[in-house]
Design an enzyme around this catalytic site. Sequence first.
Site, PDB file in Angstrom:
ATOM      1  CG  LEU A   1     -94.530  80.350  -6.729  1.00 30.73           C
ATOM      2  CD1 LEU A   1     -93.826  80.372  -5.369  1.00 30.73           C
ATOM      3  CD2 LEU A   1     -94.242  81.636  -7.476  1.00 30.73           C
ATOM      4  CE1 TYR A   2     -96.468  78.727 -14.401  1.00 27.39           C
ATOM      5  CE2 TYR A   2     -95.473  80.565 -13.232  1.00 27.39           C
ATOM      6  CZ  TYR A   2     -96.489  80.042 -14.026  1.00 27.39           C
ATOM      7  OH  TYR A   2     -97.521  80.849 -14.421  1.00 27.39           O
ATOM      8  CG  HIS A   3     -90.537  75.787  -8.178  1.00 30.40           C
ATOM      9  ND1 HIS A   3     -90.095  76.437  -7.047  1.00 30.40           N
ATOM     10  CD2 HIS A   3     -90.130  76.541  -9.221  1.00 30.40           C
ATOM     11  CE1 HIS A   3     -89.441  77.536  -7.397  1.00 30.40           C
ATOM     12  NE2 HIS A   3     -89.460  77.619  -8.709  1.00 30.40           N
ATOM     13  N   PRO A   4     -93.075  72.112 -10.362  1.00 28.10           N
ATOM     14  CG  PRO A   4     -93.636  71.385 -12.528  1.00 28.10           C
ATOM     15  CD  PRO A   4     -93.114  72.575 -11.769  1.00 28.10           C
TER      16      PRO A   4
ATOM     17  CG  LEU B   1     -91.951  70.641  -4.437  1.00 27.82           C
ATOM     18  CD1 LEU B   1     -93.078  71.646  -4.209  1.00 27.82           C
ATOM     19  CD2 LEU B   1     -91.126  71.055  -5.640  1.00 27.82           C
TER      20      LEU B   1
END
Length: 280
Positions: free
Chosen positions: A209-212, A250
Amino acid sequence: MLYVPAEETTDSGTVNTTILTNTLTTNTTFAAQAREQYDNDRSGPLTSPTGDFLLFLPVQTYSNATRSILSQAIAGGSSASLPPNTPAEVARGYGAQFDSLNKKLQANDSAMMEVIWADGVMVLGLQHPYSRGSVKASSSSMFDAPVADVGFLRNEVDTALLREGVHFARRLAAAPSILSLNPFEVSPGGNVTADADIDAFIRSTASTLYHPAGSCKMGSREDGGVVDQNLKVYGVEGLRIVDASVMPILPASHIMTTVYATAEKAADIIKEAAKEKRKV
Protein backbone atom coordinates in the site's frame (compact mmCIF):
# COMPACT_ATOMS: atom_id res chain seq x y z
CA MET A 1 -11.77 -7.53 -2.60
CA LEU A 2 -13.92 -6.39 -5.50
CA TYR A 3 -17.62 -5.71 -5.08
CA VAL A 4 -19.77 -4.29 -7.87
CA PRO A 5 -23.09 -2.61 -7.05
CA ALA A 6 -25.81 -3.72 -9.47
CA GLU A 7 -27.41 -0.31 -9.87
CA GLU A 8 -28.38 -0.27 -13.52
CA THR A 9 -30.02 -2.65 -16.00
CA THR A 10 -29.41 -2.32 -19.73
CA ASP A 11 -32.00 -2.66 -22.48
CA SER A 12 -31.07 -6.30 -22.88
CA GLY A 13 -31.84 -6.92 -19.23
CA THR A 14 -28.24 -7.55 -18.18
CA VAL A 15 -26.72 -5.77 -15.21
CA ASN A 16 -24.23 -2.98 -15.95
CA THR A 17 -21.24 -3.80 -13.73
CA THR A 18 -18.91 -1.05 -14.94
CA ILE A 19 -16.93 0.43 -12.07
CA LEU A 20 -17.12 4.20 -11.76
CA THR A 21 -13.40 4.91 -11.78
CA ASN A 22 -12.87 2.93 -14.96
CA THR A 23 -15.79 4.70 -16.62
CA LEU A 24 -14.32 8.11 -15.88
CA THR A 25 -11.03 7.15 -17.47
CA THR A 26 -12.31 5.15 -20.46
CA ASN A 27 -15.59 6.81 -21.48
CA THR A 28 -14.87 10.32 -22.76
CA THR A 29 -18.56 11.25 -23.01
CA PHE A 30 -19.25 10.21 -19.43
CA ALA A 31 -16.08 11.98 -18.24
CA ALA A 32 -17.10 15.21 -20.02
CA GLN A 33 -20.60 15.07 -18.53
CA ALA A 34 -19.17 14.44 -15.07
CA ARG A 35 -16.83 17.42 -15.49
CA GLU A 36 -19.70 19.68 -16.61
CA GLN A 37 -21.82 18.56 -13.67
CA TYR A 38 -19.02 19.32 -11.24
CA ASP A 39 -18.23 22.71 -12.81
CA ASN A 40 -21.90 23.75 -12.79
CA ASP A 41 -23.04 22.71 -9.34
CA ARG A 42 -20.17 20.90 -7.61
CA SER A 43 -21.96 17.53 -7.65
CA GLY A 44 -21.57 14.19 -9.39
CA PRO A 45 -18.86 11.53 -9.64
CA LEU A 46 -15.94 13.98 -9.40
CA THR A 47 -16.95 14.92 -5.85
CA SER A 48 -15.84 11.47 -4.68
CA PRO A 49 -12.38 11.49 -3.06
CA THR A 50 -11.93 7.91 -4.35
CA GLY A 51 -11.63 6.59 -0.81
CA ASP A 52 -15.29 7.10 0.03
CA PHE A 53 -14.64 5.98 3.56
CA LEU A 54 -11.72 4.73 5.59
CA LEU A 55 -11.95 2.53 8.67
CA PHE A 56 -9.05 1.95 11.06
CA LEU A 57 -10.06 -1.02 13.18
CA PRO A 58 -8.67 -2.91 16.19
CA VAL A 59 -8.73 -6.69 15.81
CA GLN A 60 -11.47 -6.95 18.42
CA THR A 61 -13.70 -4.75 16.27
CA TYR A 62 -13.49 -6.75 13.06
CA SER A 63 -12.84 -10.28 14.35
CA ASN A 64 -13.69 -12.74 17.11
CA ALA A 65 -10.40 -14.58 16.59
CA THR A 66 -8.15 -12.36 18.73
CA ARG A 67 -7.22 -15.11 21.18
CA SER A 68 -6.41 -17.71 18.54
CA ILE A 69 -4.33 -15.27 16.49
CA LEU A 70 -2.44 -14.16 19.60
CA SER A 71 -1.77 -17.80 20.47
CA GLN A 72 -0.49 -18.34 16.92
CA ALA A 73 1.84 -15.35 17.25
CA ILE A 74 3.25 -16.46 20.60
CA ALA A 75 3.70 -20.04 19.42
CA GLY A 76 5.64 -18.91 16.35
CA GLY A 77 7.82 -16.52 18.29
CA SER A 78 9.58 -13.45 16.97
CA SER A 79 11.88 -15.42 14.69
CA ALA A 80 8.95 -16.37 12.44
CA SER A 81 8.84 -12.74 11.27
CA LEU A 82 12.49 -12.34 10.33
CA PRO A 83 14.56 -13.14 7.23
CA PRO A 84 17.19 -15.88 7.49
CA ASN A 85 20.56 -14.80 8.87
CA THR A 86 19.15 -11.72 10.59
CA PRO A 87 21.95 -10.05 12.63
CA ALA A 88 21.66 -10.70 16.35
CA GLU A 89 21.25 -7.02 17.23
CA VAL A 90 18.41 -6.61 14.71
CA ALA A 91 16.67 -9.72 16.04
CA ARG A 92 17.04 -8.37 19.57
CA GLY A 93 15.47 -5.06 18.57
CA TYR A 94 12.61 -6.80 16.82
CA GLY A 95 11.95 -8.82 19.97
CA ALA A 96 10.77 -5.62 21.66
CA GLN A 97 8.60 -4.81 18.63
CA PHE A 98 7.14 -8.31 18.73
CA ASP A 99 6.03 -7.80 22.32
CA SER A 100 4.51 -4.44 21.34
CA LEU A 101 2.65 -5.99 18.40
CA ASN A 102 1.17 -8.65 20.66
CA LYS A 103 -0.14 -5.92 22.96
CA LYS A 104 -1.59 -3.99 20.00
CA LEU A 105 -3.28 -7.13 18.76
CA GLN A 106 -5.20 -7.42 22.05
CA ALA A 107 -5.93 -3.70 22.49
CA ASN A 108 -9.26 -2.10 21.65
CA ASP A 109 -7.67 1.26 20.84
CA SER A 110 -4.94 0.22 18.39
CA ALA A 111 -5.84 -0.23 14.74
CA MET A 112 -4.50 -3.35 13.04
CA MET A 113 -6.58 -3.12 9.86
CA GLU A 114 -7.56 -0.34 7.47
CA VAL A 115 -10.58 -0.82 5.21
CA ILE A 116 -10.77 1.47 2.19
CA TRP A 117 -14.02 1.35 0.22
CA ALA A 118 -14.11 3.18 -3.08
CA ASP A 119 -15.92 2.61 -6.36
CA GLY A 120 -16.83 -0.97 -5.61
CA VAL A 121 -13.48 -2.08 -4.22
CA MET A 122 -12.77 -2.87 -0.58
CA VAL A 123 -9.04 -2.64 0.07
CA LEU A 124 -7.72 -4.28 3.24
CA GLY A 125 -4.56 -2.69 4.60
CA LEU A 126 -2.62 -4.39 7.40
CA GLN A 127 -1.44 -1.55 9.65
CA HIS A 128 0.96 -3.37 11.94
CA PRO A 129 2.37 -6.37 10.04
CA TYR A 130 4.44 -8.86 11.99
CA SER A 131 6.56 -9.78 8.96
CA ARG A 132 9.88 -8.05 8.36
CA GLY A 133 12.02 -7.73 5.24
CA SER A 134 15.53 -6.51 4.70
CA VAL A 135 17.64 -4.11 2.62
CA LYS A 136 21.26 -5.11 2.04
CA ALA A 137 24.18 -3.74 0.06
CA SER A 138 24.82 -5.89 -3.00
CA SER A 139 28.48 -4.85 -3.19
CA SER A 140 30.96 -2.29 -1.88
CA SER A 141 30.11 0.05 -4.76
CA MET A 142 27.67 2.87 -4.06
CA PHE A 143 26.50 2.64 -7.68
CA ASP A 144 25.13 -0.89 -7.34
CA ALA A 145 21.46 -1.15 -6.39
CA PRO A 146 20.74 -2.70 -2.98
CA VAL A 147 19.01 -6.05 -2.59
CA ALA A 148 15.56 -5.54 -1.08
CA ASP A 149 13.37 -8.30 0.33
CA VAL A 150 9.97 -6.94 1.38
CA GLY A 151 9.10 -10.10 3.30
CA PHE A 152 5.36 -9.94 2.60
CA LEU A 153 3.43 -12.47 4.71
CA ARG A 154 6.63 -14.05 6.05
CA ASN A 155 4.81 -14.51 9.35
CA GLU A 156 1.55 -16.50 9.00
CA VAL A 157 -0.04 -14.20 11.59
CA ASP A 158 -0.31 -11.53 8.89
CA THR A 159 -2.25 -13.91 6.66
CA ALA A 160 -4.59 -14.72 9.55
CA LEU A 161 -5.22 -11.03 10.24
CA LEU A 162 -6.01 -10.40 6.58
CA ARG A 163 -8.25 -13.49 6.42
CA GLU A 164 -10.31 -12.03 9.25
CA GLY A 165 -10.42 -8.81 7.23
CA VAL A 166 -11.96 -10.70 4.30
CA HIS A 167 -14.65 -12.11 6.61
CA PHE A 168 -15.34 -8.60 7.92
CA ALA A 169 -15.59 -7.12 4.41
CA ARG A 170 -18.21 -9.72 3.57
CA ARG A 171 -20.21 -8.91 6.69
CA LEU A 172 -19.95 -5.22 5.82
CA ALA A 173 -21.24 -5.84 2.30
CA ALA A 174 -24.16 -7.76 3.79
CA ALA A 175 -25.20 -4.87 6.06
CA PRO A 176 -28.76 -3.73 5.20
CA SER A 177 -27.72 -0.25 4.08
CA ILE A 178 -25.19 -1.69 1.63
CA LEU A 179 -27.18 -4.78 0.72
CA SER A 180 -29.86 -2.51 -0.74
CA LEU A 181 -27.38 -1.71 -3.54
CA ASN A 182 -27.40 -5.43 -4.51
CA PRO A 183 -23.61 -5.85 -4.42
CA PHE A 184 -22.03 -9.07 -5.56
CA GLU A 185 -18.51 -10.27 -4.91
CA VAL A 186 -16.20 -10.55 -7.90
CA SER A 187 -12.88 -11.28 -6.22
CA PRO A 188 -12.13 -13.70 -4.65
CA GLY A 189 -15.77 -14.70 -5.23
CA GLY A 190 -18.52 -15.69 -2.83
CA ASN A 191 -17.77 -19.37 -3.42
CA VAL A 192 -14.33 -18.99 -1.81
CA THR A 193 -15.19 -19.71 1.82
CA ALA A 194 -12.70 -22.22 3.25
CA ASP A 195 -9.91 -20.62 5.29
CA ALA A 196 -7.24 -22.40 3.23
CA ASP A 197 -8.72 -21.02 0.01
CA ILE A 198 -8.99 -17.50 1.42
CA ASP A 199 -5.38 -17.74 2.57
CA ALA A 200 -4.34 -18.83 -0.93
CA PHE A 201 -6.17 -15.82 -2.38
CA ILE A 202 -4.39 -13.51 0.06
CA ARG A 203 -0.95 -14.93 -0.74
CA SER A 204 -1.52 -14.63 -4.49
CA THR A 205 -2.85 -11.05 -4.45
CA ALA A 206 -1.25 -9.22 -1.49
CA SER A 207 0.97 -6.29 -2.39
CA THR A 208 2.14 -2.99 -0.99
CA LEU A 209 0.00 0.00 0.00
CA TYR A 210 3.08 2.19 -0.53
CA HIS A 211 3.83 2.88 3.14
CA PRO A 212 7.39 1.54 3.42
CA ALA A 213 9.22 2.28 6.65
CA GLY A 214 11.84 1.05 9.07
CA SER A 215 14.86 0.21 6.92
CA CYS A 216 16.97 2.78 8.85
CA LYS A 217 15.14 2.71 12.15
CA MET A 218 15.79 4.98 15.07
CA GLY A 219 17.04 3.16 18.13
CA SER A 220 20.12 2.06 19.98
CA ARG A 221 22.86 0.57 17.83
CA GLU A 222 22.94 -2.48 20.11
CA ASP A 223 19.31 -3.20 19.12
CA GLY A 224 19.80 -2.79 15.39
CA GLY A 225 19.19 0.96 15.24
CA VAL A 226 20.64 2.90 12.30
CA VAL A 227 20.08 6.48 13.50
CA ASP A 228 20.12 8.02 16.97
CA GLN A 229 17.53 10.36 18.50
CA ASN A 230 19.02 13.26 16.51
CA LEU A 231 18.61 11.29 13.27
CA LYS A 232 22.39 10.93 12.89
CA VAL A 233 23.62 7.73 11.25
CA TYR A 234 25.80 5.68 13.57
CA GLY A 235 29.42 5.50 12.43
CA VAL A 236 29.09 8.19 9.73
CA GLU A 237 30.11 11.78 10.37
CA GLY A 238 27.78 14.53 9.18
CA LEU A 239 24.93 12.34 7.86
CA ARG A 240 21.31 12.40 8.94
CA ILE A 241 18.33 10.50 7.56
CA VAL A 242 14.98 12.29 7.47
CA ASP A 243 12.24 10.12 5.97
CA ALA A 244 9.93 7.20 6.76
CA SER A 245 12.84 4.77 6.99
CA VAL A 246 13.67 6.02 10.51
CA MET A 247 10.29 4.94 11.92
CA PRO A 248 10.93 1.84 14.05
CA ILE A 249 7.39 0.56 13.41
CA LEU A 250 4.62 1.57 11.03
CA PRO A 251 2.02 3.91 12.51
CA ALA A 252 -1.61 2.91 12.07
CA SER A 253 -2.21 5.70 9.56
CA HIS A 254 -1.17 6.98 6.19
CA ILE A 255 2.45 7.92 6.79
CA MET A 256 2.57 11.26 4.94
CA THR A 257 1.76 13.44 7.96
CA THR A 258 4.20 11.47 10.13
CA VAL A 259 6.94 12.06 7.55
CA TYR A 260 6.10 15.79 7.58
CA ALA A 261 6.33 15.78 11.37
CA THR A 262 9.69 13.99 11.19
CA ALA A 263 10.97 16.61 8.76
CA GLU A 264 9.78 19.45 11.01
CA LYS A 265 11.49 17.83 14.01
CA ALA A 266 14.68 17.36 11.99
CA ALA A 267 14.62 21.05 11.04
CA ASP A 268 14.36 21.99 14.72
CA ILE A 269 17.23 19.63 15.62
CA ILE A 270 19.48 21.01 12.89
CA LYS A 271 18.70 24.64 13.76
CA GLU A 272 19.37 24.00 17.45
CA ALA A 273 22.67 22.27 16.62
CA ALA A 274 23.71 25.24 14.46
CA LYS A 275 22.81 27.63 17.29
CA GLU A 276 24.90 25.67 19.78
CA LYS A 277 27.82 25.61 17.32
CA ARG A 278 27.71 29.39 16.97
CA LYS A 279 27.89 29.76 20.74
CA VAL A 280 31.10 27.78 20.80
